[in-house]
Design a protein around this motif. Sequence first.
Motif, mmCIF file in Angstrom:
data_model
loop_
_atom_site.group_PDB
_atom_site.id
_atom_site.type_symbol
_atom_site.label_atom_id
_atom_site.label_comp_id
_atom_site.label_asym_id
_atom_site.label_seq_id
_atom_site.Cartn_x
_atom_site.Cartn_y
_atom_site.Cartn_z
ATOM 1 N N GLY A 109 -12.887 32.307 50.159
ATOM 2 C CA GLY A 109 -12.171 32.528 48.912
ATOM 3 C C GLY A 109 -11.394 31.313 48.450
ATOM 4 N N GLY A 110 -11.814 30.129 48.887
ATOM 5 C CA GLY A 110 -11.164 28.886 48.469
ATOM 6 C C GLY A 110 -9.807 28.642 49.097
ATOM 7 N N VAL A 111 -9.471 29.425 50.147
ATOM 8 C CA VAL A 111 -8.161 29.297 50.803
ATOM 9 C C VAL A 111 -8.214 28.277 51.932
ATOM 10 N N ALA A 112 -9.316 28.271 52.680
ATOM 11 C CA ALA A 112 -9.434 27.444 53.883
ATOM 12 C C ALA A 112 -9.591 25.967 53.548
ATOM 13 N N LYS A 113 -9.192 25.132 54.497
ATOM 14 C CA LYS A 113 -9.456 23.693 54.420
ATOM 15 C C LYS A 113 -10.752 23.469 55.185
ATOM 16 N N ILE A 114 -11.713 22.826 54.545
ATOM 17 C CA ILE A 114 -13.029 22.612 55.158
ATOM 18 C C ILE A 114 -13.249 21.123 55.366
ATOM 19 N N TRP A 115 -13.664 20.778 56.570
ATOM 20 C CA TRP A 115 -14.020 19.392 56.890
ATOM 21 C C TRP A 115 -15.509 19.334 57.169
ATOM 22 N N ILE A 116 -16.194 18.371 56.548
ATOM 23 C CA ILE A 116 -17.607 18.136 56.836
ATOM 24 C C ILE A 116 -17.668 16.950 57.780
ATOM 25 N N ARG A 117 -18.208 17.157 58.975
ATOM 26 C CA ARG A 117 -18.165 16.129 60.010
ATOM 27 C C ARG A 117 -19.452 15.308 60.117
ATOM 28 N N VAL A 118 -20.451 15.620 59.301
ATOM 29 C CA VAL A 118 -21.702 14.843 59.332
ATOM 30 C C VAL A 118 -21.971 14.291 57.933
ATOM 31 N N PHE A 119 -22.682 13.164 57.884
ATOM 32 C CA PHE A 119 -23.020 12.552 56.599
ATOM 33 C C PHE A 119 -24.459 12.048 56.645
ATOM 34 N N PRO A 120 -25.245 12.280 55.585
ATOM 35 C CA PRO A 120 -26.644 11.844 55.584
ATOM 36 C C PRO A 120 -26.800 10.345 55.306
ATOM 37 N N HIS A 121 -26.994 9.581 56.372
ATOM 38 C CA HIS A 121 -27.185 8.126 56.254
ATOM 39 C C HIS A 121 -28.652 7.719 56.293
ATOM 40 N N LYS A 122 -29.531 8.620 56.742
ATOM 41 C CA LYS A 122 -30.925 8.256 56.998
ATOM 42 C C LYS A 122 -31.821 8.558 55.801
ATOM 43 N N PRO A 123 -32.481 7.521 55.233
ATOM 44 C CA PRO A 123 -33.409 7.779 54.140
ATOM 45 C C PRO A 123 -34.732 8.313 54.675
ATOM 46 N N ILE A 124 -35.204 9.436 54.127
ATOM 47 C CA ILE A 124 -36.479 10.018 54.548
ATOM 48 C C ILE A 124 -37.464 9.830 53.401
ATOM 49 N N SER A 125 -38.550 9.110 53.682
ATOM 50 C CA SER A 125 -39.532 8.829 52.636
ATOM 51 C C SER A 125 -40.690 9.819 52.725
ATOM 52 N N ALA A 126 -41.362 10.008 51.611
ATOM 53 C CA ALA A 126 -42.526 10.906 51.571
ATOM 54 C C ALA A 126 -43.502 10.392 50.538
ATOM 55 N N LYS A 127 -44.788 10.640 50.808
ATOM 56 C CA LYS A 127 -45.826 10.261 49.838
ATOM 57 C C LYS A 127 -46.232 11.506 49.061
ATOM 58 N N PRO A 128 -46.662 11.346 47.819
ATOM 59 C CA PRO A 128 -47.064 12.517 47.039
ATOM 60 C C PRO A 128 -48.224 13.270 47.698
ATOM 61 N N ALA A 129 -48.340 14.556 47.394
ATOM 62 C CA ALA A 129 -49.437 15.369 47.940
ATOM 63 C C ALA A 129 -50.778 14.854 47.411
ATOM 64 N N GLU A 130 -51.821 15.010 48.216
ATOM 65 C CA GLU A 130 -53.189 14.613 47.861
ATOM 66 C C GLU A 130 -53.300 13.140 47.481
ATOM 67 N N THR A 131 -52.597 12.283 48.252
ATOM 68 C CA THR A 131 -52.667 10.836 48.057
ATOM 69 C C THR A 131 -53.484 10.248 49.204
ATOM 70 N N ARG A 132 -54.344 9.300 48.884
ATOM 71 C CA ARG A 132 -55.166 8.683 49.931
ATOM 72 C C ARG A 132 -54.310 7.829 50.852
ATOM 73 N N MET A 133 -54.834 7.583 52.051
ATOM 74 C CA MET A 133 -54.120 6.769 53.038
ATOM 75 C C MET A 133 -54.000 5.328 52.542
ATOM 76 N N GLY A 134 -52.988 4.631 53.067
ATOM 77 C CA GLY A 134 -52.776 3.247 52.677
ATOM 78 C C GLY A 134 -51.796 3.151 51.517
ATOM 79 N N LYS A 135 -51.754 2.019 50.876
ATOM 80 C CA LYS A 135 -50.866 1.748 49.737
ATOM 81 C C LYS A 135 -49.387 1.779 50.126
ATOM 82 N N GLY A 136 -49.089 1.596 51.401
ATOM 83 C CA GLY A 136 -47.696 1.432 51.829
ATOM 84 C C GLY A 136 -46.934 2.726 52.065
ATOM 85 N N LYS A 137 -45.690 2.537 52.429
ATOM 86 C CA LYS A 137 -44.797 3.666 52.748
ATOM 87 C C LYS A 137 -44.304 4.311 51.453
ATOM 88 N N GLY A 138 -44.118 5.613 51.474
ATOM 89 C CA GLY A 138 -43.694 6.354 50.286
ATOM 90 C C GLY A 138 -42.262 6.051 49.880
#
Length: 139
Positions: free
Chosen positions: A60-89
């Motif tokens: 109910g917005g009363v509590a104090k909330i601490w977030i102890r983790v942070f997303p530092h790692k970039p996760i790459s992806a290639k589009p669906a139905e893409t042929r192999m090669g042409k580098g990292k997504g």
Amino acid sequence: MALMPKRSRYRKSFRGRVKGFATRGNRVSFGEYGLQALDAGWITGRQIEAGRIAANRACGGVAKIWIRVFPHKPISAKPAETRMGKGKGDVDYWAAVVKPGTILFELGGVPEEKARLAFKRVAHKMPIKVKLVRRLATH
């Protein structure tokens, strides 16, 4: 807006692997209750944000909330139905690398029942198993 770094040294990173248990960030330091990871894995910036919103609504917005983790790692992806090669997504999203024992969220200023309910809601948003832990009594 999903969490992500303001700037990073490298645009893309290797996947790597998560070994061992957390030796840092594994104690409840700020609040009275914490949500501890039991598995290793990646937690996306969107999942962290969804957990924050769920905890805030449950308290109910009363509590104090601490977030102890942070997303530092970039996760790459290639589009669906893409042929192999042409580098990292292109970078698809950002993730926090979590080891077993890491405290993900902390809550303060609410009774245990309310914290238990809030963390139950947050647990449903997380891609790994988690448990509620209490702050250790300081002598």
